[in-house]
Every structure is written in C-alpha cells, then in structure tokens.
Design a protein around this motif. Structure first.
Motif, PDB file in Angstrom:
ATOM      1  N   ALA A 413       0.822  -1.215   0.000  1.00  0.00           N
ATOM      2  CA  ALA A 413       0.000   0.000   0.000  1.00  0.00           C
ATOM      3  C   ALA A 413       0.851   1.259   0.000  1.00  0.00           C
ATOM      4  O   ALA A 413       0.425   2.304  -0.489  1.00  0.00           O
ATOM      5  N   ASP A 414       2.054   1.157   0.557  1.00  0.00           N
ATOM      6  CA  ASP A 414       2.900   2.340   0.721  1.00  0.00           C
ATOM      7  C   ASP A 414       3.862   2.568  -0.434  1.00  0.00           C
ATOM      8  O   ASP A 414       4.612   3.552  -0.413  1.00  0.00           O
ATOM      9  N   MET A 435      -3.675  -2.368   0.331  1.00  0.00           N
ATOM     10  CA  MET A 435      -4.736  -1.873   1.211  1.00  0.00           C
ATOM     11  C   MET A 435      -5.702  -2.992   1.602  1.00  0.00           C
ATOM     12  O   MET A 435      -6.152  -3.071   2.742  1.00  0.00           O
ATOM     13  N   GLU A 438      -3.979  -5.088   4.123  1.00  0.00           N
ATOM     14  CA  GLU A 438      -3.945  -4.392   5.419  1.00  0.00           C
ATOM     15  C   GLU A 438      -5.326  -4.478   6.075  1.00  0.00           C
ATOM     16  O   GLU A 438      -5.430  -4.704   7.295  1.00  0.00           O
ATOM     17  N   ASN A 439      -6.373  -4.305   5.289  1.00  0.00           N
ATOM     18  CA  ASN A 439      -7.728  -4.433   5.841  1.00  0.00           C
ATOM     19  C   ASN A 439      -7.985  -5.832   6.396  1.00  0.00           C
ATOM     20  O   ASN A 439      -8.609  -5.985   7.446  1.00  0.00           O
ATOM     21  N   THR A 442      -5.967  -6.382   9.688  1.00  0.00           N
ATOM     22  CA  THR A 442      -6.466  -5.656  10.866  1.00  0.00           C
ATOM     23  C   THR A 442      -7.917  -6.004  11.169  1.00  0.00           C
ATOM     24  O   THR A 442      -8.521  -5.405  12.066  1.00  0.00           O
ATOM     25  N   THR A 444     -10.378  -5.319   9.326  1.00  0.00           N
ATOM     26  CA  THR A 444     -11.235  -4.283   8.759  1.00  0.00           C
ATOM     27  C   THR A 444     -12.048  -4.839   7.592  1.00  0.00           C
ATOM     28  O   THR A 444     -13.066  -4.278   7.204  1.00  0.00           O
ATOM     29  N   ARG A 509     -16.981  -2.035  -3.481  1.00  0.00           N
ATOM     30  CA  ARG A 509     -18.255  -1.670  -2.858  1.00  0.00           C
ATOM     31  C   ARG A 509     -18.656  -2.709  -1.810  1.00  0.00           C
ATOM     32  O   ARG A 509     -19.285  -2.389  -0.800  1.00  0.00           O
ATOM     33  N   THR A 512     -17.078  -1.684   1.313  1.00  0.00           N
ATOM     34  CA  THR A 512     -17.812  -0.563   1.918  1.00  0.00           C
ATOM     35  C   THR A 512     -19.104  -1.067   2.556  1.00  0.00           C
ATOM     36  O   THR A 512     -19.486  -0.636   3.657  1.00  0.00           O
ATOM     37  N   ARG A 515     -18.311  -2.758   5.823  1.00  0.00           N
ATOM     38  CA  ARG A 515     -18.019  -1.775   6.877  1.00  0.00           C
ATOM     39  C   ARG A 515     -19.292  -1.100   7.360  1.00  0.00           C
ATOM     40  O   ARG A 515     -19.465  -0.840   8.551  1.00  0.00           O
TER      41      ARG A 515
END
Lengths: 540, 540
Positions: A413-414, A435, A438-439, A442, A444, A509, A512, A515
């Motif tokens: 991601a970085d 990303m 990472e989600n 974590t 997420t 989506r 999203t 979440r």
C-alpha cells in the motif's frame, strides 16, 4: 586455466563471455551440440507466426563474432559424449565429420539445458517440439509445405505462444491440455479469461484430455475424438538434460536436475552447472526446484564465471517470474500459486482485485485481474498473478521486486509508484492490493473466496449483491438478494437473520457494504474479487 | 464524533471516505472552497488537449454520490476562513450566499492543497494557472474564443503536459523556463532528449529566461524578446496553502508546509493535515520535505482516518516517484537526482545505460535511457531516472520498489522480472543497472562521467572509441581514437602511454574493452553510458 563450457545458449554463453571479461588469458572452449549458439530461444514461436520476420534476427550471436570479441573457441555441432572427472576430460563427437576427440579442462561448465518431454505414443515420431532453431526450421518447412491444421499439445506458456502464432499463420489450431484449464502456472479463476481470449482468437480448446495417437493428418485424443492436424507440436514440459552429468557421476538432485551449491558448483568441485539442467533453490521453502527460465540461466551463467575466478558468490533463491502474451492479453505470475500452496499444505491468504490499468478518466484504461497470495501470519508475500490487456507485466515486476525486498503484503500500500493518467492511478493496483491485505490483517475486511460461496449458501448464508439493479440483471450469483450499496443503509431491515455474504463487481463496494453493516452491528463477509472473480472461477 | 475535513480532493476525500468505512456513526463534514470535489486534478491538461473529451469525466465524484454512499455532508463553495482551536470550531463562508457560520469539530483534517506560485509582474493578472476544474474552464473558454498562441511558463511536469496539450489543440506554443533544461526533476543529460522531443512536437523552447511582463497578446521575456501569447499559463511550481493553518496557530515546518508527525497530526492534537499542504519526511535524510504528489495525498488521507479512530499508524518516509508523458516519450524519476545530491554534498555514484525496452529481435523495441544513483559506501539506491518511448514507468516502479525494500544497487541484478520477448529481456534494463553497479563495487569496472571527459582529455588522457568505424563516423568525441572493440586485442600497440578513457555507444562494449585492457595490464576508465550519454550531456 582452461575452461570448457558445454552448451552455447543463455547460461553457457553468459558464463563464457563473463569469464573472458574476468580473465583475458583463460582458454575458453564452448561446445554446442546444435548448429547455433546464443539464439533467441524465447523468440522461436514469434518467428513461426511471422511476428519476427527474419530468421537471422533469432541468431543473436555467431561463433565468428564471439571469437572476434571474446576470443572464445566456439564449436557448433559438437556433442559431448561423456565426461571423465578424474582425467578432467570430455569426450566429444563432431557431428559434422563423425570424428571423436578428447577435450581436457581445468574447469567444466555444464549448460545442456532441458529437453522437451515427449510421451511414448503411436505415431509420436511425426510430432514436433519447439526448443531450438532446428526445430523451428522443421516446423517452418511443414508450414511452407502447406499445413493447414495444427494440434498443439500442452497449454503452458510455450504451447499457448505456439498456438497463437500458428493461428497468426492462418492455421486451424486446436490446443489440447490434460488439465481442466489453460496456463497451469496460473490458478483456474485467473486462467479462465485467457481461455476466452484464446477461443476469441480462433484457437479451439480441448481441455481435460490428452493425446493418444498421432496419425498422418489427424490425432486421436483419449476421449475418442479425432482432430485434424497436418502439424502436431508437443509442448507439455521439459526435463533437465542430465545424461552427461549422470555419466560423469555427478549428483542428481531430488527434482531430477543437476545438484549445485550456491556458487553453481556440482558434486565435483571442478564442474559447474547452470540453466535449465541445474536445480535451483526455491525462494519460499529453500528446497530444490526446477525453474527453466532464461533470466535465471543468464544470471547463473555470470555467477559461475565469477565463482571460477575465485570471487565469493551466492545465487539468490529463485522466485520464478514469468509472463506470456495471449493475443490481446498478457498473463504474468511470480512466486507460488494457490494450487501449489494448497497442495503443499502451506497456510495462505488470497486476495483478488480488478483495478484499471490506469486512471479511468483517461482513455484506454482496461481492467487488470490481480491476485496476491501471502502468509496470513507474517504477511510475507508468497506469489502474485495478473491478467489483462495492459500494464500486467509492470504490476507483477513490482510485486516480484517487493518479494525480493522482503516487503509484506500490506506494505504494498505504501509503494510510491509512478502516477500520471496515462500510466497508472493515484492508488495503483499494487497499492490497492496492499490496502486490501492491510484491511484483512487488521480485521477491517473479512473475505470469502469464490469457491466458498456455494457451500456458505448451502449452509444458510444469504448472498447480498450490492451492485446496481442493472449490474445485477446482467448476471448474478444464484439466489443473491440485490440491495444496491447506496440504498443499503435504509434497507438493512430487509436483510434476513443469519450469515451474510456481500458482494459487488470487484470487491470494493462489497468492502464498503461490509463496513457499513459492521457499523450497524451486522457481521458480513465480503466476496473477494466480487462477481468478476466469482464468475471467472465458475467458468474455470 | 464529529470530523470536519477542509478540502474535498485527494487527501481530504480519502480521509473522509475511509473514516466512514471505519466509523459508520461519525458525523463527517467536508468543506470544499471550489465548486467540485474529487475531481481528476492530474487529468486537467489532457482535457485541455482534447485527449479526455468529456468534462464530466474529470468529475470522479459528486457531493450527492458521496452522500448516498458514504453519508458524507459534502459542501462545495464553502471557504474555511479561520479555525479556533480552543473552541474546536471553524468559521466558514458560503461563497454562493455570502453567509458565514461556525462549524464545530472534534477532529479537524486540513487538506487545503497547494496554490500555484504566481510572480508579481506587470500584467500577470492576465495569466492563467492550472490547478482545478474552474481554472480549466477559464482556459477552455479562452481556447474556444480563438486563442492561437500560448506561452507556458515553467517546464516542470505540469508545464510540459500543458504545452503538449495546447499543441494538440493546434496552438503555437512557447515553453519558457528559467533553468537551462526542461523538466528540472531530471538531471540535464536525461532531460536533453525530452527537449528534442518537445521541439519535434512543435513546442518552441525558451530556456534560461523568465517572464517579465504579460501583455494583451504577447509576453516580454527578460532577455528582451517578445513572444506572441493569446494565452499565458504559469506553471512554475506550487506553494503549500498554509493560510488557515497559520491563522490557527499550527506549527509551520521548515519547508513552509504544515508540520505533522508520522500519524499526520499537527501541533494541535485535534487537527490533522494531509496532501500538498503538509510536509513529508524525506526517505533519504528523514528531514522535512514537500512532495505535491497525488499518491501520497491519497495514502496519507487514508492514514489520518486510521489515526483518528485510534489505530496505530506511521507514514513511511517519502521517496517521491513521478512520471510524465512528453509526446511519444515518457520520463520518470524516483528519489533524489544528481543535482540535488551534489548540492547537498552527499557522496553518490551515478551510472547510465541505454538498454532496449524489450528483446531487440522482437519488433518495436526502443532504447531506454536509465540512470541510477546510489551510495558508493553502503550501495543503497538513492534515486533513478528513465526516459524512452516504452517501458519507462515499469523500470522506475521497479527501482522505487527496490528502494522501499532496501535493496542495494548491485542487488538489482538478481531481480527476477517478467521476461518474454514483447515485454523485456532475459537481462532486464534494471538487472543490467545492477550488474554495472556490481562491477563498479567490485572494481571490475571503473567509469568516468560524461561531464568529466573534457578535463581528463585536457590532462592528457586519450579517448579511445571502441565502436565501429561507421558509428565513429556518425559522430564522435573530439580527439577520440577509433579502434573497434573486435580489433582491440591486435591493436593495443597503437595505444599511447598515459591515461585511457575507452567508450562505446552505451557503455557495454566499453566495459568489455576495459576488461580486455586490464587483462593485458593496461588500466583504463570506461565512459559511463557511452557516447549516448556523453552527447546527451553535451546537448544539455
């Protein structure tokens, strides 16, 4: 010092030329069984297809040029018959004259390559392989003689390149593959769009079947079908050519290649081996592996020359990165695929995404299907695959480099990657993969894979399609409820109790939606890669 | 929790949408001074040129869509006038109605961006800048009104993109640049071919001069020239917009941007800042720096959202990778350039090479000029630049990723990059850069730079051109002796005593010549990048 190199392509010639640059006074003899050295092995299919128009373009070097520049004693059509390690001598047959002679050495470099594997079948002597310029000449002669139909056996990289190029020459081509998918180095859901691309290019596919007999103008498959074939090309893989090494008593490794240490040295300290015949160390497990790729052959040829002059060297473990053109598409991969990880029982997390090759508002962007596999514990990247019309090789090269640098999947991601609208996006596909990782790391995001959906549904989960009604109407997962994301907040009451699997077209989506539901106290899983990956997986 | 975001593009909107995905219940207000949010800033020049045909394509998101999907309270044409950190309140003016109001916050995210720097000059109010959609609309109106001549001031990335796109619209374009080269992020010998490309595209260059006055239909330059200009566009750089931050008493950093810690937090713990207005930490020195690039803005927007919900985050130091299209060429760069390293007094080693974008025997290959800079002691990569017609962005992305992974320059030789003839070479350009670095590190090669040749020659060194006679005849370094590499072994007696600088076209044969001479006991230096880099440097 006198060094004899057996095999004058890729690894062998890299060793010989590097050695000359390191030692102007060494006597260097290169023995090549074939008629050519340093030819463009990887270009052979494209010469058949007429993309490379001149045969001479394939002959990157000649013995004369190598003699003039590097003072190499390059001898073609010289077959090394046996090695006497105690006497440090090679018995050689001149294939032109039939004469035999002994060639002594202080150091020997074996770069005999690999031979195409050809199964013992009735009529198989009629079939061609595609490994060197002479093979190409034979196939070209058959084409010139009016071949109109072809069967290519094996849908690996070379088989696919050959099929495409024979189509380009106007032949009626059938590609036969024992597996249920084309391009076995890819996972099935990644390969499925390439099967479509091959079919769209006019290549007939015969998957899940194999050759039983080769006849004058057709072949018989094991399902009983006959397929017209004025030309049969077998490309089902290669085997390290270890005959000479075996005769010399060198240790053969567990994968059937010549065993070498980190400096390319065999079990005989005066003998080195490089290229497709030599085993490599796998980047993931450290175990022996075979990687018949040109870049490693060249790299290790150079390394062995360094070792011979006494420099400290150590070959890096091999990740194995490869790419292939499939008509208008490109497919590339690095590291391990999911099939292999699963078969080896290694824990892994897969993620799929379908970002654009560059900013969507700039003309010409096309989707890239990108898959990244990583270790769910230490988040180390294990492999990646990408398929699309543009920018595919770039993304796989970036992931391969990240693997070499020891980056974790979330660290993708970085990465600061070059962005202007014609080239990428402010969030590059590789960044987006990071990303997602990472989600996941974590908590997420929580995903399910395309092949897990039906079992979840059978167990009572509700599949919620958060795409628009129009997208849903164009194709949907059976039984899915359609609640567009932008209406989801207001319509959560419609969701049944029990497990939820949300999905959109590509996963964004869906994330999203997950979440949103999490924020309202409803757990859900997001279908990784969305409908795009699911439908590719179903087609696989 | 109530979060107010000031600035609805890139960093600000990334923060707002990520925050919603992390906290469904937060109240999120986005205040945007302009008329649009989430527009395609980097696409604006291409809209002017007609490459992007529809203005709507630039408007990636609308307030309505963001409200529906993310429940964001997005308000355009709302100017934040001041911040009261003690009261945690922003004073806002509605630019449509003129009304003012207070908006309270628990956390504030500043993403005001940067403003184009416009020098105070007579008539400068007639000039345009190109930063947002409204700027674009104004320029488009002038184009539609029949502008036929344009002056673009500043040959940075945006100036070059604007000049090219105005040419595409048929205008007579002059690009004015204070420096002696175009594209200041590149070193002069790398930028020189791009100046040629701009001229070939019909852009007139006025280098080493600056704007003195803007008049109705022309401009006056400080060398006294007048240049016709129905349209003047100033693109000489941007300045962080810190007015609001300053009014709030936030710490401004040494480079004039908003000072933030690794989590994006300003000197006020309730206030975060991201994007072009915020300072970054430089990847090489760890010092404050400004990097007005979209990828970092997006990345840091996401990071700040994570920080606001209490996740541990730390922004990676910035390497700064960028790319620009220049007619048929691409130029890309990552890290520091040589000018900056030299100015900072940091030790560095530069290397130049000119490999093909893919295998030479496959049609369509074109040369890439690649430059890598690294620390001569620890061999850490400090930066890279590349210019060419194809494959440029890929190679810079690979080097940027290698830098992120902490690879040394010689380790680039070991990268396993995707190779098939349409995509690369068995030894990829990046691999070759690594081999050169390894040769330099081990003393196997010794190079001199293009700008050192004349001093060496003046000090008595002999320059030996080892290219063919035909190449030599097409253009040579003054005073160079031509001994083709393939004749060098037999002609060493012709070499005079004293220092020798050997060179070929790109550096590869020069290296072989150096090794040959070393083997015969003659020391020589090899001209880095060969005649290609030398002639580009001389043209610079």
């Amino acid at each position: 010092m006198k060094v004899v190199v057996i095999g004058g392509v890729a690894g062998g010639m890299s060793a010989a030329t590097r050695l000359r640059r390191l030692d102007e006074r060494a006597e260097i003899v290169v023995l090549e069984r074939g008629a050519h050295v340093s030819y463009a092995n990887c270009g052979l299919p494209y010469f058949l297809g007429g993309v490379i128009e001149e045969r001479d373009a394939l002959l990157v070097q000649t013995p004369e040029a190598l003699r003039a520049r590097f003072r190499l004693d390059v001898r073609v059509r010289q077959e090394a018959l046996s090695v006497d390690p105690a006497a440090r001598s090679v018995r050689v047959r001149d294939l032109t004259t039939g004469d035999e002679y002994e060639e002594s050495y202080d150091r020997l470099v074996l770069s005999p390559g690999a031979r195409p594997f050809v199964p013992q079948l009735p009529g198989v002597e009629r079939a061609f392989t595609l490994r060197d310029v002479s093979d190409t000449d034979r196939i070209a002669a058959r084409l010139d003689a009016g071949a109109r139909t072809a069967v290519v056996v094996g849908a690996g990289f070379i088989g696919v390149e050959a099929a495409e190029n024979l189509r380009r020459r106007g032949l009626d081509v059938t590609l036969v593959e024992l597996g249920e998918q084309v391009l076995p180095p890819l996972d099935p859901e990644m390969a499925a769009p390439l099967a479509d691309e091959l079919r769209a290019g006019g290549v007939r596919l015969a998957l899940g079947t194999q050759l039983k007999e080769v006849r004058a103008h057709d072949v018989v498959l094991d399902d009983g079908r006959t397929v017209p074939a004025d030309l049969v090309l077998i490309a089902i893989g290669v085997r390290p050519d270890v005959a000479l090494a075996r005769s010399a008593g060198l240790t053969i490794g567990p994968r059937g290649g010549i065993a070498v240490d980190e400096s390319g040295r065999t079990s005989d300290p005066a003998v080195y081996a490089v290229g497709d015949a030599a085993e490599k160390r796998d980047g993931l497990t450290g175990e022996s592996t075979l990687v018949p790729l040109a870049n490693l052959a060249n790299r290790h040829g150079r390394l062995v020359a360094d070792a011979i002059v006494g420099r400290p060297v150590a070959a890096r473990p091999a990740t194995a990165t490869a790419v292939v053109q499939v008509f208008g598409h490109t497919a590339a991969a690095t590291g391990w695929n999911e099939k292999r990880l699963r078969a080896a029982g290694r824990p892994y997390q897969a993620l799929h995404l379908h970002p654009g090759s560059h900013a969507g508002y700039y003309p010409g962007a096309s989707p890239i299907a990108l898959k990244v596999l990583y270790d769910p514990t230490d988040l180390r990247i294990l492999g990646a695959q990408a398929v699309g019309a543009d920018g595919v090789d770039k993304r796989i090269d970036v992931v391969a480099t990240a693997m070499a640098g020891g980056l974790t999947a979330p660290e993708l991601a970085d990465l600061e990657l070059a962005y202007a609208p014609p080239y990428g996006s402010a969030k590059d596909p590789v960044n987006m993969a990071g990303m997602i990782a990472e989600n996941l790391a974590t908590g997420t995001d929580r995903t399910v894979q395309w092949h897990e959906v039906s079992a979840l549904r059978d167990a009572g989960a509700t599949v919620v399609d958060v795409r628009t009604a129009a997208e849903h109407a164009r194709g949907a997962i059976p039984g899915a409820v359609n609640i567009p994301l932008d209406e989801l907040r207001e319509r959560t009451a419609e969701l049944p109790d029990g497990d939820l699997v949300v999905h959109c077209q590509v996963g964004l989506r869906g994330h999203t939606a997950l979440r949103l539901l999490a924020g309202l106290g409803r757990d859900a899983a997001n279908l990784d890669g969305g409908y795009a990956t699911w439908s590719a997986g179903r087609a696989a």
